[in-house]
Design a protein around this motif. Structure first.
Motif, short mmCIF file in Angstrom:
data_model
loop_
_atom_site.label_atom_id
_atom_site.label_comp_id
_atom_site.label_asym_id
_atom_site.label_seq_id
_atom_site.Cartn_x
_atom_site.Cartn_y
_atom_site.Cartn_z
N ALA A 351 -9.41 -6.74 -3.32
CA ALA A 351 -8.72 -5.54 -2.85
C ALA A 351 -9.71 -4.50 -2.35
N ARG A 352 -10.74 -4.27 -3.10
CA ARG A 352 -11.74 -3.27 -2.68
C ARG A 352 -12.43 -3.71 -1.40
N ALA A 353 -12.80 -4.99 -1.35
CA ALA A 353 -13.49 -5.49 -0.16
C ALA A 353 -12.60 -5.37 1.07
N ALA A 354 -11.34 -5.73 0.94
CA ALA A 354 -10.44 -5.66 2.09
C ALA A 354 -10.35 -4.23 2.61
N LEU A 355 -10.33 -3.27 1.70
CA LEU A 355 -10.22 -1.88 2.10
C LEU A 355 -11.50 -1.36 2.73
N THR A 356 -12.62 -1.70 2.15
CA THR A 356 -13.87 -1.10 2.62
C THR A 356 -14.46 -1.86 3.79
N ARG A 357 -14.48 -3.17 3.70
CA ARG A 357 -15.10 -3.92 4.79
C ARG A 357 -14.26 -3.87 6.05
N GLY A 358 -12.96 -3.74 5.88
CA GLY A 358 -12.08 -3.70 7.05
C GLY A 358 -12.00 -2.34 7.70
N TYR A 359 -12.68 -1.39 7.13
CA TYR A 359 -12.51 0.00 7.55
C TYR A 359 -12.78 0.27 9.04
N PRO A 360 -13.88 -0.26 9.57
CA PRO A 360 -14.19 0.06 10.98
C PRO A 360 -13.11 -0.41 11.97
N ARG A 361 -12.33 -1.43 11.58
CA ARG A 361 -11.31 -1.94 12.51
C ARG A 361 -10.29 -0.87 12.87
N SER A 362 -10.16 0.13 12.02
CA SER A 362 -9.14 1.14 12.25
C SER A 362 -9.54 2.18 13.28
N PHE A 363 -10.69 2.03 13.90
CA PHE A 363 -11.20 3.09 14.77
C PHE A 363 -11.61 2.60 16.15
N GLU A 364 -10.83 1.68 16.70
CA GLU A 364 -11.19 1.12 18.01
C GLU A 364 -10.62 1.92 19.17
N THR A 365 -9.36 2.29 19.06
CA THR A 365 -8.70 2.91 20.21
C THR A 365 -8.58 4.41 20.04
N ALA A 366 -8.35 5.08 21.18
CA ALA A 366 -8.19 6.54 21.16
C ALA A 366 -7.05 6.91 20.22
N GLU A 367 -5.97 6.16 20.29
CA GLU A 367 -4.82 6.52 19.46
C GLU A 367 -5.11 6.33 17.98
N GLN A 368 -5.80 5.27 17.63
CA GLN A 368 -6.14 5.08 16.22
C GLN A 368 -6.94 6.27 15.69
N ILE A 369 -7.85 6.76 16.51
CA ILE A 369 -8.71 7.84 16.06
C ILE A 369 -7.93 9.14 15.93
N THR A 370 -7.10 9.43 16.91
CA THR A 370 -6.33 10.68 16.81
C THR A 370 -5.40 10.63 15.59
N ARG A 371 -4.81 9.50 15.34
CA ARG A 371 -3.92 9.41 14.17
C ARG A 371 -4.69 9.59 12.86
N ALA A 372 -5.89 9.04 12.84
CA ALA A 372 -6.69 9.19 11.62
C ALA A 372 -7.01 10.66 11.38
N VAL A 373 -7.43 11.34 12.44
CA VAL A 373 -7.78 12.76 12.29
C VAL A 373 -6.54 13.58 11.94
N ALA A 374 -5.39 13.16 12.45
CA ALA A 374 -4.15 13.88 12.15
C ALA A 374 -3.89 13.93 10.65
N GLN A 375 -4.32 12.89 9.95
CA GLN A 375 -4.16 12.87 8.49
C GLN A 375 -4.89 14.04 7.85
N LEU A 376 -6.07 14.32 8.37
CA LEU A 376 -6.86 15.41 7.80
C LEU A 376 -6.07 16.71 7.89
N ALA A 377 -5.44 16.91 9.06
CA ALA A 377 -4.71 18.16 9.27
C ALA A 377 -3.45 18.20 8.42
N LEU A 378 -2.70 17.11 8.41
CA LEU A 378 -1.40 17.12 7.75
C LEU A 378 -1.52 17.26 6.25
N TYR A 379 -2.50 16.60 5.68
CA TYR A 379 -2.62 16.61 4.22
C TYR A 379 -3.74 17.51 3.72
#
Lengths: 443, 436
Positions: A351-379
């Protein structure tokens, strides 16, 4: 030289990755406008208001009619959508780099100067009413609605963003205008921009588009509602609820209860717990119900972390004949991880490995990045949230997972919702020993 | 615009395509086998897809679930089967590339020793549940089956859906699996693409290390050559279903993937029904409120394609009313072609779409998947710019001509899906069709 098949090859050294330093590969530009006002802000008698308001922003704004707006979007080759969830309204746009100024101007018009024309409102309302009609026949949607209704009685999370038929029929354009005026103000909106331009250039563009926007006078209706401030919902008295669907080949299940909010100090432990339990293919729930028993095409669990306490739910669609067996297995798994069968070292590692090692995959596209940053603002998360993520997950140990399971999974509060064929199910439901099934009508 | 690549064919016939993209420390591994439901025969449908499931159940040197080691390494992974091909992919952090290649090569070369009756029976149950979830227990779930059943004759490879018939799945035996694997799953019938944070020479070397030892295999038998069969009238069919609103499906035969007019028809679909500015949305949803939604698509496939328009009638409206508007718009398109701004908009969107496609290395539709598609279907991984070229060459005249040639009213399948007992809402003269 042939491969050594006596064992799996070892992984190489972990690559370094820092967010948001990602290099200049994203040709497209991404914009995301976040307003922390969603379905939870719907007045009690007007579920669906936030969503209709969000939906109308691109139906004519500034100088342009609805058709013109979409003509411009089409000519720019832009991708655009609006989503309204429980806590927020998000406008998302991806454009080619050369169209970014036009894209941002259009977004500005949408939030600052929507036209809110009667004929567009009538059409949008009608489409939503028709959509509600169709959702009646979609088991996942029926299950989601029944589940939210039952575990969030009297609470702003108790309805889906689309609202209800009665509310949409009664809704007036004036109410939409009022909601927009109250909710959409400069101090409340966050603009996130990603792409092929310097920080200065993007900042300058934003100032040009939004700089002159003055906060409107708020009506006597007051501040939009924040679900984080709502009193906790009543725990449902029933443990089992059934929505009848005659002749259904499968039963759609939602099993769970209200859990916790995004700012819980146990967030990373809960992510790990969820991975073990049902957050990926190799998880207890999926391996049991799909791979071992063949009851289903796939089963999963999730904690929905919101501004207020979001739901924990196990979701699965199972062959009708094995509904009772599947529910029993699922409840068994939810109990076992709290004590009888706590997380094992190899499960924790996976579980830990899947979460940490897979992390960079979430930051490929412009939309992925904007959504990630949106979390910072919303929460209201710290700016270093992403760079801390891997380290925080890495410190979650077995005890933390078990403690999280004990604290946040509560068998005494679990509600099982079944959307399925009452005739074929009712003889066997008593075997679950969950008391009488409360029949829910979703008219 | 292109996806730069290097291609090499290994000694055993496996084609390897490599594309470097070092933006994010991940590598996409993507394997295509040139087999799909078109390679099945009546009575044994659903097989290619069932087989795909079995590829995740362990191989000789790793006789355990496929997902585990890869998820532990931080991968995302999946696979899919369609009429023409089966693909498998994983996206891994850079340091796990050897693991991904080891796993893919092991199941390419050594699957059968790990195959058991228990696994076979279990995955059959999983697939039957997939069928229930996506077709049987879903509104309009049987429409697609009815459409392809009517478009193609019974012996045609596209006559059935990839999910197959439930009876066929139940009748399948494990010997069928062994035969299927031996016929279709070998290097000579496969293409391997790697895209991402990897050096080309290293990628080719690793591909050779892990895959070259596998026996190449023989050319599989050709797909059954069956005439597509022209539709010579407006073929009206009826399905009753548990739905609230009636829905109309119109389908026509069209040229195969990459053939002449395939791009035209793809853009026509956009022009006709993609978004608020589209012809049918404006006429049906925006102006006349006859429909709640409308969609159109050119379903491009290897042997032949079909074009489809789907519209859901608004409450109180009949499908005849909806059909009338659609046919009028198609006839207008066939006679006068599109307006200048319609063409400009479609081309802008098509062009932008090609740019957005370059954002991801892996997964469905990522660069590695695209390289494999081009390699398998046109034997050229570098087809990207010529693919884009097909769209750039489209103009008002070619769009008009394509509409006139292929979208005629009297050469289509017209399916009405109506709420049970409400057959009056269907197109008059529709014949009930049986699907299950």
């Amino acid at each position: 030289m042939p491969a050594d098949r006596s064992r799996l090859p070892a992984l190489g050294p972990e690559p370094t990755f820092t967010f948001p330093d990602l290099g200049k590969h994203t040709l497209p530009n991404g914009f995301l406008l976040l307003l922390p006002v969603g379905a939870a802000a719907d007045p009690v008698d007007r579920p669906g208001l936030a969503a209709v308001t969000g939906d109308l922003l691109d139906e004519g704004c500034g100088d342009r009619s609805a058709i013109d707006v979409h003509d411009v979007l089409g000519r720019m080759g832009a991708q655009f959508d609006t989503e309204v969830g429980a806590d927020a309204t998000i406008l998302n746009m991806t454009t080619l780099s050369r169209a970014k100024e036009r894209g941002l101007e259009l977004l500005g018009d949408m939030v600052m100067r929507p036209r809110f024309e009667q004929k567009e409102f009538d059409r949008v309302r009608e489409l939503r009413l028709n959509r509600l009609v169709q959702l009646r026949d979609m088991p996942p949607s029926v299950a989601d609605r029944a589940f939210a209704q039952l575990i969030y009685q009297g609470h702003p999370y108790g309805h889906l963003a689309i609202g209800t038929e009665g509310s949409l029929r009664a809704l007036t354009l004036k109410e939409v205008v009022g909601f927009h005026r109250r909710a959409y103000s400069p101090s409340r909106l966050t603009l996130i921009a990603v792409g092929d331009a310097s920080h200065e250039a993007l900042g300058e563009m934003a100032r040009r588009v939004f700089g002159d926007w003055l906060p409107g006078a708020t009506e006597s209706g007051g501040e939009p509602f924040d679900a984080a401030l709502a009193p906790p919902p009543r725990v449902p008295t029933e443990r089992l609820a059934l929505v009848h669907r005659a002749g259904a080949a499968q039963s759609e299940l939602r099993i769970g209860h209200v859990a916790t909010s995004r700012n819980t100090p146990d967030y990373h432990a809960l992510l790990v717990l969820n991975m073990v339990l049902g957050g990926q293919f190799v998880s207890r729930i999926n391996l049991k119900l799909r791979e071992e028993r063949g009851y289903t095409y796939g089963a999963r669990t999730s904690f929905d972390f919101r501004r207020g306490p979001g739901p924990f739910a196990l979701q699965v669609s199972v062959q009708t004949e094995v509904t009772v067996e599947a529910v029993a297995e699922a409840l068994g798994e939810l109990r076992a991880i709290r004590g009888d069968r706590p997380v094992l070292p190899h499960e924790l590692a996976l579980a830990r490995a899947a979460l940490t090692r897979g992390y960079p995959r979430s930051f490929e596209t412009a939309e992925q990045i904007t959504r990630a940053v949106a979390q910072l603002a919303l929460y209201e998360l710290p700016d270093d949230y992403f760079s801390q993520f891997v380290a925080r997950v890495a410190t979650v140990d077995a005890e933390a997972v078990t403690r999280a399971a004990e604290k946040y999974l509560d068998p005494s509060r679990i509600l099982t919702v079944i959307v399925g064929d009452r005739e074929r199910l009712s003889p066997s439901l008593p075997r679950l020993e969950l008391g009488a099934a409360s029949e829910v009508s979703m008219a | 615009m292109q996806i730069p690549y290097t291609k090499r064919t290994l000694g055993n016939g496996l084609e390897v395509v490599v594309h470097e993209d070092h933006a994010v420390p991940i590598v996409a591994v993507n394997v295509w086998y040139h087999v799909g439901s078109k390679n099945e025969r009546p009575g044994r449908t659903g097989f290619a897809h069932l087989f795909e499931h079995l590829m995740f159940e362990g191989s000789q040197h790793h006789d355990r679930g496929y997902f585990h080691p890869l998820q532990e390494a931080g991968a995302s992974l999946n696979g899919s089967t369609n009429a023409d091909r089966t693909n498998y992919w994983e996206v891994v952090p850079t340091n796990a590339i050897e693991l991904a290649l080891w796993m893919e090569s092991d199941r390419m070369g050594y699957l059968l020793p790990a195959l058991t009756d228990a696994k076979f029976n279990n995955q059959r149950e999983v697939v039957l549940n997939e069928r229930r979830q996506n077709y049987e227990n879903r509104p309009y779930g049987f429409a697609a089956m009815a459409i392809v059943g009517a478009l193609y004759p019974a012996e045609h490879p596209y006559h059935w859906l990839t999910i197959g018939a439930a009876d066929d799945l139940r009748a399948a035996a494990i010997e069928d699996v062994r035969a299927f694997f031996q016929t279709y799953y070998h290097p000579r019938n496969a293409s391997l693409a790697l895209a991402g944070d990897i050096d080309t020479d290293r990628a080719l070397h690793l591909a050779e290390t892990y895959f070259d030892e596998i026996a190449g295999g023989h050319e599989p038998p050709p797909v059954a050559c069956v005439e597509t069969g022209a539709i010579e009238a407006d073929t009206k069919l009826l399905l009753e279903d548990r739905v609230e609103l009636p829905r109309l499906y119109l389908a026509w035969h069209t040229p195969a993937l990459f053939e002449t007019d395939d791009a035209e028809l793809d853009l026509l679909a956009d022009l006709l029904a993609n978004g608020k500015t589209s012809r049918l949305y404006r006429a049906l949803v925006y102006d006349q409120r006859l429909a709640t939604e409308v969609a159109a698509s050119q379903n491009s496939r290897e042997l032949s394609s079909f074009f489809q328009v789907v519209a859901t009638a608004a409450p109180g409206r009949t499908l005849a009313e909806v059909e009338c508007v659609i046919s009028k718009e198609l006839e207008r398109m066939a006679a006068a072609g599109p307006a200048v701004d319609e063409v400009e908009r479609s081309l802008a969107q098509a062009e932008a779409y090609f740019v957005y496609r370059l954002q991801t290395v892996g997964g469905f539709g990522g660069k590695s998947d695209q390289l494999n598609a081009y390699n398998v279907f046109v034997d050229d991984p570098g087809y990207f710019d010529r693919d884009l070229g097909r769209y750039r060459a489209v103009n008002a005249g070619s769009l008009r001509a394509a509409a006139a040639t292929y979208l005629a009213r009297d050469r289509r399948v017209t399916l009405s899906v109506v709420p049970r007992g409400r057959t009056a809402l269907a197109i008059p003269g529709s014949m009930p069709v049986a699907v299950s």
